[in-house]
Design a protein around this motif. Structure first.
Motif, PDB file in Angstrom:
ATOM      1  N   LEU A 145       0.796  -1.185  -0.119  1.00 36.57           N
ATOM      2  CA  LEU A 145      -0.011   0.113  -0.034  1.00 36.57           C
ATOM      3  C   LEU A 145       0.935   1.066   0.083  1.00 36.57           C
ATOM      4  CD1 LEU A 145      -2.659   1.567   0.226  1.00 36.57           C
ATOM      5  CD2 LEU A 145      -2.556   1.125   2.704  1.00 36.57           C
ATOM      6  N   LEU A 146       1.808   1.309   0.782  1.00 32.90           N
ATOM      7  CA  LEU A 146       2.968   2.542   0.969  1.00 32.90           C
ATOM      8  C   LEU A 146       3.635   2.672  -0.360  1.00 32.90           C
ATOM      9  CD1 LEU A 146       3.927   1.929   4.544  1.00 32.90           C
ATOM     10  CD2 LEU A 146       2.535   3.677   3.942  1.00 32.90           C
ATOM     11  N   ARG A 147       3.840   1.740  -0.940  1.00 28.55           N
ATOM     12  CA  ARG A 147       4.680   1.753  -2.286  1.00 28.55           C
ATOM     13  C   ARG A 147       3.571   2.471  -3.409  1.00 28.55           C
ATOM     14  NH1 ARG A 147       4.772  -1.105  -6.582  1.00 28.55           N
ATOM     15  NH2 ARG A 147       3.744  -3.077  -5.515  1.00 28.55           N
ATOM     16  N   LYS A 148       2.443   1.803  -3.352  1.00 29.55           N
ATOM     17  CA  LYS A 148       1.628   2.241  -4.457  1.00 29.55           C
ATOM     18  C   LYS A 148       1.115   3.756  -4.204  1.00 29.55           C
ATOM     19  CE  LYS A 148      -0.081  -2.108  -5.937  1.00 29.55           C
ATOM     20  NZ  LYS A 148      -1.315  -3.060  -6.007  1.00 29.55           N
ATOM     21  N   GLU A 149       1.143   4.073  -3.031  1.00 34.23           N
ATOM     22  CA  GLU A 149       0.601   5.471  -2.491  1.00 34.23           C
ATOM     23  C   GLU A 149       1.683   6.449  -2.956  1.00 34.23           C
ATOM     24  OE1 GLU A 149      -0.266   5.604   1.800  1.00 34.23           O
ATOM     25  OE2 GLU A 149      -2.335   5.005   1.252  1.00 34.23           O
TER      26      GLU A 149
ATOM     27  N   SER B 104       7.379   2.075  -8.683  1.00 32.55           N
ATOM     28  CA  SER B 104       7.333   0.583  -9.047  1.00 32.55           C
ATOM     29  C   SER B 104       8.097  -0.425  -7.995  1.00 32.55           C
ATOM     30  CB  SER B 104       7.780   0.319 -10.285  1.00 32.55           C
ATOM     31  OG  SER B 104       9.323   0.643 -10.439  1.00 32.55           O
ATOM     32  N   GLN B 105       7.885  -1.659  -7.898  1.00 31.10           N
ATOM     33  CA  GLN B 105       8.533  -2.492  -7.072  1.00 31.10           C
ATOM     34  C   GLN B 105      10.050  -2.454  -7.725  1.00 31.10           C
ATOM     35  OE1 GLN B 105       7.446  -6.822  -7.794  1.00 31.10           O
ATOM     36  NE2 GLN B 105       6.062  -6.458  -5.820  1.00 31.10           N
ATOM     37  N   LYS B 106      10.411  -2.242  -8.814  1.00 35.07           N
ATOM     38  CA  LYS B 106      11.836  -2.099  -9.264  1.00 35.07           C
ATOM     39  C   LYS B 106      12.552  -0.809  -8.584  1.00 35.07           C
ATOM     40  CE  LYS B 106      14.742  -1.831 -13.127  1.00 35.07           C
ATOM     41  NZ  LYS B 106      14.979  -1.992 -14.923  1.00 35.07           N
ATOM     42  N   GLN B 107      11.745   0.241  -8.713  1.00 36.38           N
ATOM     43  CA  GLN B 107      12.489   1.631  -7.911  1.00 36.38           C
ATOM     44  C   GLN B 107      12.209   1.380  -6.431  1.00 36.38           C
ATOM     45  OE1 GLN B 107       9.048   4.027  -9.671  1.00 36.38           O
ATOM     46  NE2 GLN B 107      10.722   5.084 -10.826  1.00 36.38           N
ATOM     47  N   ALA B 108      11.407   0.872  -5.823  1.00 41.26           N
ATOM     48  CA  ALA B 108      11.574   0.616  -4.473  1.00 41.26           C
ATOM     49  C   ALA B 108      12.639  -0.450  -4.070  1.00 41.26           C
ATOM     50  CB  ALA B 108      10.283  -0.131  -3.833  1.00 41.26           C
ATOM     51  N   ALA B 109      12.564  -1.439  -4.839  1.00 39.62           N
ATOM     52  CA  ALA B 109      13.710  -2.409  -4.467  1.00 39.62           C
ATOM     53  C   ALA B 109      15.283  -1.785  -4.555  1.00 39.62           C
ATOM     54  CB  ALA B 109      13.658  -3.632  -5.382  1.00 39.62           C
TER      55      ALA B 109
ATOM     56  N   SER C 144      16.895  -7.190  -4.699  1.00 39.73           N
ATOM     57  CA  SER C 144      16.349  -7.429  -6.070  1.00 39.73           C
ATOM     58  C   SER C 144      14.832  -7.363  -5.789  1.00 39.73           C
ATOM     59  CB  SER C 144      16.598  -8.808  -6.068  1.00 39.73           C
ATOM     60  OG  SER C 144      16.251  -9.731  -5.410  1.00 39.73           O
ATOM     61  N   GLN C 145      14.337  -7.086  -7.155  1.00 38.73           N
ATOM     62  CA  GLN C 145      12.825  -6.948  -7.257  1.00 38.73           C
ATOM     63  C   GLN C 145      11.928  -8.175  -6.958  1.00 38.73           C
ATOM     64  OE1 GLN C 145      11.622  -5.541 -11.035  1.00 38.73           O
ATOM     65  NE2 GLN C 145       9.238  -6.119 -10.594  1.00 38.73           N
ATOM     66  N   ALA C 146      12.887  -9.044  -7.134  1.00 37.29           N
ATOM     67  CA  ALA C 146      12.264 -10.634  -6.826  1.00 37.29           C
ATOM     68  C   ALA C 146      12.059 -10.737  -5.339  1.00 37.29           C
ATOM     69  CB  ALA C 146      12.963 -11.626  -7.362  1.00 37.29           C
ATOM     70  N   LEU C 147      12.896 -10.229  -4.610  1.00 36.57           N
ATOM     71  CA  LEU C 147      12.863 -10.360  -3.254  1.00 36.57           C
ATOM     72  C   LEU C 147      11.828  -9.337  -2.522  1.00 36.57           C
ATOM     73  CD1 LEU C 147      13.960 -11.663  -0.474  1.00 36.57           C
ATOM     74  CD2 LEU C 147      15.812  -9.735  -0.415  1.00 36.57           C
ATOM     75  N   LEU C 148      11.708  -8.201  -3.211  1.00 36.16           N
ATOM     76  CA  LEU C 148      10.845  -7.357  -2.703  1.00 36.16           C
ATOM     77  C   LEU C 148       9.278  -8.139  -2.718  1.00 36.16           C
ATOM     78  CD1 LEU C 148       9.655  -4.713  -1.532  1.00 36.16           C
ATOM     79  CD2 LEU C 148      10.175  -3.644  -3.721  1.00 36.16           C
ATOM     80  N   SER C 149       9.214  -8.704  -4.036  1.00 34.18           N
ATOM     81  CA  SER C 149       7.930  -9.110  -4.443  1.00 34.18           C
ATOM     82  C   SER C 149       7.545 -10.209  -3.516  1.00 34.18           C
ATOM     83  CB  SER C 149       8.067  -9.735  -5.958  1.00 34.18           C
ATOM     84  OG  SER C 149       6.891 -10.438  -6.103  1.00 34.18           O
ATOM     85  N   HIS C 150       8.610 -11.024  -3.239  1.00 40.34           N
ATOM     86  CA  HIS C 150       8.284 -11.909  -1.970  1.00 40.34           C
ATOM     87  C   HIS C 150       7.837 -11.202  -0.770  1.00 40.34           C
ATOM     88  CE1 HIS C 150      10.576 -15.193  -4.218  1.00 40.34           C
ATOM     89  NE2 HIS C 150       9.688 -15.042  -4.637  1.00 40.34           N
ATOM     90  N   TYR C 151       8.455 -10.246  -0.345  1.00 41.15           N
ATOM     91  CA  TYR C 151       8.078  -9.674   0.938  1.00 41.15           C
ATOM     92  C   TYR C 151       6.565  -9.102   0.688  1.00 41.15           C
ATOM     93  CZ  TYR C 151      12.979  -9.474   2.448  1.00 41.15           C
ATOM     94  OH  TYR C 151      13.930  -9.807   2.778  1.00 41.15           O
TER      95      TYR C 151
END
Length: 231
Positions: free
Chosen positions: A11-15, A19-24, A30-37
């Motif tokens: 929610l915080l990232r989307k607000e 993107s996941q890539k930018q946040a990672a 890695s983006q994959a690890l953030l996706s898992h979180y």
């Protein structure tokens, strides 16, 4: 890590509009690890929790579901504004929103004063649970009106919320009714039944300012339910 954490960091990232890539990249993972979180597949370490809190400007307590406040504060009675201080909403000269709000808020004042006179913590809990569910459902209806609002604000999917709330409200209503009828087997029975001897005269004498609102709410409700003639 609790079940709220994946939902909240998503929610915080989307607000924040990233993107996941930018946040990672900001977190150095890695983006994959953030996706898992974010999906709750893997649990993060303390370092990542702290980085999230700093990056999104929230507290660790909020991310962990300890506090609903983003700054981690615990709500106190003094923090809640009086109902009359809330902004009145008027729709192009239509005063009904103001009237409805005042009918509800003043009627609730009487309800909670009577609960207090009953000296029953359990009765207070069940009626409060029932009313909070009604407010929660109302807010979710408003929230769902805009498809751009992120569903990750809530842990219950929109398609399930009605059924869950109905069930919870029915249970709270049944428990409160059981206590009111004196059939509750628990220790927290209504102690001052005599204080709940309620008549129209009693309401007008003890609640001169709020009683008119409650009596109007009763009339309006029973009219909508088809038990009174429309004026």
């Amino acid at each position: 890590m609790n079940a709220d954490f994946p939902r909240l960091i998503t929610l915080l990232r989307k607000e924040k509009g990233i993107s996941q890539k930018q946040a990672a990249a900001e977190f150095g993972i890695s983006q994959a690890l953030l996706s898992h979180y974010e999906k709750g597949i893997r649990e993060c370490g303390l370092d990542f929790l702290v980085k999230c809190a700093r990056f999104y400007g929230v507290s660790c307590d909020y991310l962990l579901g300890v506090s609903p406040e983003r700054n981690g504060r615990q709500l106190t009675v003094e923090d809640i504004p009086e109902a009359d201080s809330a902004k009145d909403v008027v729709f192009k000269g239509n005063i009904m929103p103001i009237l409805n709000k005042k009918l509800i808020s003043n009627s609730l004042s009487i309800v909670y004063d009577l609960i207090g006179k009953s000296e029953s913590k359990q009765l207070n809990a069940e009626i409060s649970n029932y009313l909070m569910m009604a407010v929660y459902r109302s807010f979710r209806i408003l929230y769902s009106a805009n498809p751009k609002n992120e569903n990750t604000m809530f842990s219950i999917p929109q398609e399930l919320v009605g059924g869950y709330c109905n069930a919870a409200m029915m249970v709270s209503e049944a428990k409160a009714q059981q206590m009111a009828q004196g059939s509750d087997k628990g220790n927290d029975k209504i102690k001052n039944i005599s204080e709940l001897k309620i008549t129209t005269e009693y309401l007008m004498q003890n609640y001169p300012k709020q009683s008119q609102a409650l009596l109007n709410l009763i009339q309006n409700s029973e009219t909508k339910l088809g038990f009174r003639d429309h004026e």
